[in-house]
Design an enzyme around this catalytic site. Structure first.
Site, PDB file in Angstrom:
ATOM      1  N   GLY A 288       0.830  -1.206   0.000  1.00  0.00           N
ATOM      2  CA  GLY A 288       0.000   0.000   0.000  1.00  0.00           C
ATOM      3  C   GLY A 288       0.860   1.250   0.000  1.00  0.00           C
TER       4      GLY A 288
ATOM      5  N   ASP B 117       3.162  -2.332   8.385  1.00  0.00           N
ATOM      6  CA  ASP B 117       2.142  -2.371   7.334  1.00  0.00           C
ATOM      7  C   ASP B 117       1.056  -1.339   7.626  1.00  0.00           C
ATOM      8  OD1 ASP B 117       0.742  -3.177   5.106  1.00  0.00           O
ATOM      9  OD2 ASP B 117       0.339  -5.212   5.803  1.00  0.00           O
ATOM     10  N   GLY B 118       0.366  -0.947   6.583  1.00  0.00           N
ATOM     11  CA  GLY B 118      -0.728   0.016   6.707  1.00  0.00           C
ATOM     12  C   GLY B 118      -2.036  -0.668   7.062  1.00  0.00           C
ATOM     13  N   ALA B 119      -3.106   0.102   7.067  1.00  0.00           N
ATOM     14  CA  ALA B 119      -4.448  -0.450   7.317  1.00  0.00           C
ATOM     15  C   ALA B 119      -5.463   0.484   6.661  1.00  0.00           C
ATOM     16  CB  ALA B 119      -4.718  -0.560   8.813  1.00  0.00           C
ATOM     17  N   ASP B 120      -6.626  -0.069   6.392  1.00  0.00           N
ATOM     18  CA  ASP B 120      -7.699   0.761   5.829  1.00  0.00           C
ATOM     19  C   ASP B 120      -8.552   1.373   6.929  1.00  0.00           C
ATOM     20  OD1 ASP B 120      -6.954   0.148   3.159  1.00  0.00           O
ATOM     21  OD2 ASP B 120      -7.721  -1.869   3.541  1.00  0.00           O
TER      22      ASP B 120
ATOM     23  N   LYS C 192      -8.129  -4.570   6.414  1.00  0.00           N
ATOM     24  CA  LYS C 192      -7.060  -4.373   5.449  1.00  0.00           C
ATOM     25  C   LYS C 192      -7.455  -5.017   4.132  1.00  0.00           C
ATOM     26  CE  LYS C 192      -2.799  -5.173   6.637  1.00  0.00           C
ATOM     27  NZ  LYS C 192      -2.386  -4.071   5.773  1.00  0.00           N
ATOM     28  N   GLY C 193      -6.709  -4.697   3.080  1.00  0.00           N
ATOM     29  CA  GLY C 193      -6.929  -5.391   1.814  1.00  0.00           C
ATOM     30  C   GLY C 193      -7.425  -4.538   0.665  1.00  0.00           C
TER      31      GLY C 193
ATOM     32  N   GLU D  76      -0.452 -10.417   3.724  1.00  0.00           N
ATOM     33  CA  GLU D  76      -0.226  -9.494   4.850  1.00  0.00           C
ATOM     34  C   GLU D  76      -0.552 -10.173   6.169  1.00  0.00           C
ATOM     35  OE1 GLU D  76      -1.165  -5.289   2.544  1.00  0.00           O
ATOM     36  OE2 GLU D  76      -2.759  -6.276   3.632  1.00  0.00           O
TER      37      GLU D  76
HETATM   38  C1  A5P Z   1      -3.057  -3.651   1.080  1.00  0.00           C
HETATM   39  O1  A5P Z   1      -3.650  -4.848   0.719  1.00  0.00           O
HETATM   40  C2  A5P Z   1      -3.718  -3.045   2.265  1.00  0.00           C
HETATM   41  O2  A5P Z   1      -4.028  -3.890   3.314  1.00  0.00           O
HETATM   42  C3  A5P Z   1      -3.016  -1.810   2.760  1.00  0.00           C
HETATM   43  O3  A5P Z   1      -2.231  -2.056   3.859  1.00  0.00           O
HETATM   44  C4  A5P Z   1      -4.069  -0.854   3.126  1.00  0.00           C
HETATM   45  O4  A5P Z   1      -4.974  -0.811   2.041  1.00  0.00           O
HETATM   46  C5  A5P Z   1      -3.529   0.528   3.433  1.00  0.00           C
HETATM   47  O5  A5P Z   1      -3.029   1.098   2.270  1.00  0.00           O
HETATM   48  P1  A5P Z   1      -2.666   2.639   2.179  1.00  0.00           P
HETATM   49  O6  A5P Z   1      -1.499   2.845   3.051  1.00  0.00           O
HETATM   50  O7  A5P Z   1      -2.382   2.855   0.718  1.00  0.00           O
HETATM   51  O8  A5P Z   1      -3.886   3.403   2.616  1.00  0.00           O
END
Ligand code: A5P
Length: 224
Positions: free
Chosen positions: A28, A82-85, A95-96, A104
Site C-alpha cells: 500500500g 504495514d498500513g491499514a484501511d 485491510k486489503g 499481509e
Molecule cells: C493492502 O492490501 C492493504 O491492506 C493496505 O495495507 C491498506 O490498504 C492501506 O493502504 P494505504 O497505506 O495505501 O492506505
C-alpha cells in the site's frame, strides 16, 4: 517539496527497525513510503533481511537494494510494518484495499510485532464500510450466492478495463459493502470464513502492536 504525511509516517516507522532483524514489508501507499526510508537506512549500513507481502513491495524492495528472503526460508519475522484501511480503539483492523490481505495476514501472524502505520483518516470508532474478501476463482459465483444468502452484499473488484482484479495468489477479491458499522466484526469474520472458496477476510484481530498515527497537522504519535 510538498509535505506528505505518509512519508513522515514511513520515516518514523523505519526508525523502529533494528540491526539484524528480519523485517516484514507491508503493501500500500504508506508501506511504500516506509520501504523507501528503510532502503535509505540499508544504504547507510543497516543490516537486515526483508520478506514482502506482495509482488509490488517485493519488486520495490529489490529495486531499492533491500536484501530479500523467501517466506519459506524463515520461521518467524521480528517486525512487520504495514498500513491499514481502518483501525478501531481495540486495534481491530480492516485491510486489503490493495488486495494483499492474505499475504499481509500471514506475515503479521509470523511476526513478534506488527507495527501499523496509518494517517488519522484510518482511525474509526467501529469497523465497517468495505471489507475485502479473497475468493478462489473456482465456483466463485456459488460463493457469491452463499455470501448473499448470509446477507453480505458487495461487488467483485475489477480493473479499469473491466476484467477481474487477480491477487498475487491467483484469486479474486469480493468487496463486501456494509450499510453501516459492524457491532461484532468477529462474528462476521466467522460467518464468512466458513464458506468453502473463501480464503480469508480483511479483518485483522489481535495482530497489531504499536500504531504510528500521522495527523494532518504534521504530528506523529506512536500508540503503545
Ligand atoms: C493492502 O492490501 C492493504 O491492506 C493496505 O495495507 C491498506 O490498504 C492501506 O493502504 P494505504 O497505506 O495505501 O492506505
Amino acid at each position: 517539496m510538498t509535505f506528505n504525511i505518509k512519508d513522515e509516517i514511513g520515516k518514523e516507522a523505519a526508525k523502529c527497525v533494528r540491526e539484524g532483524m528480519i523485517v516484514g514489508l507491508g503493501s500500500g501507499s504508506t508501506a511504500t513510503r516506509f520501504i523507501h526510508h528503510l532502503a535509505k537506512r540499508c544504504a547507510q549500513g543497516l543490516n537486515i533481511r526483508a520478506v514482502a507481502s506482495s509482488k509490488t513491495s517485493s519488486d520495490l524492495a529489490a529495486e531499492l537494494g533491500i536484501p530479500l528472503v523467501s517466506i519459506d526460508d524463515i520461521g518467524t519475522i521480528d517486525l512487520t510494518i504495514d498500513g491499514a484501511d481502518q483501525i478501531d480503539p481495540q486495534k481491530q483492523m480492516i485491510k486489503g484495499l490493495g488486495g494483499a490481505l492474505v499475504r499481509e495476514k500471514i506475515l503479521a501472524s509470523m511476526s513478534h510485532e506488527m507495527i501499523v502505520i496509518v494517517d488519522e483518516s484510518k482511525l474509526v470508532p467501529h469497523l465497517g464500510k468495505i471489507l475485502p474478501v479473497e475468493v478462489i476463482p473456482f465456483g466463485h459465483l456459488a460463493t457469491f450466492h452463499k455470501l448473499k444468502k448470509l446477507g453480505y452484499q458487495g461487488q467483485w473488484r475489477k480493473k479499469a478495463n473491466g476484467s477481474y482484479f487477480v491477487t498475487d495468489n491467483g484469486n479474486l477479491i469480493f468487496d463486501i459493502h456494509f450499510a453501516g458499522v459492524r457491532d461484532n466484526p468477529k462474528l462476521d469474520h466467522e460467518a464468512i470464513i466458513q464458506l468453502p472458496g473463501i480464503v480469508d477476510t480483511g479483518f485483522f484481530f489481535n495482530l497489531a502492536g504499536r500504531v504510528i498515527v500521522g495527523f494532518f497537522d504534521g504530528q506523529i504519535v506512536t500508540k503503545a
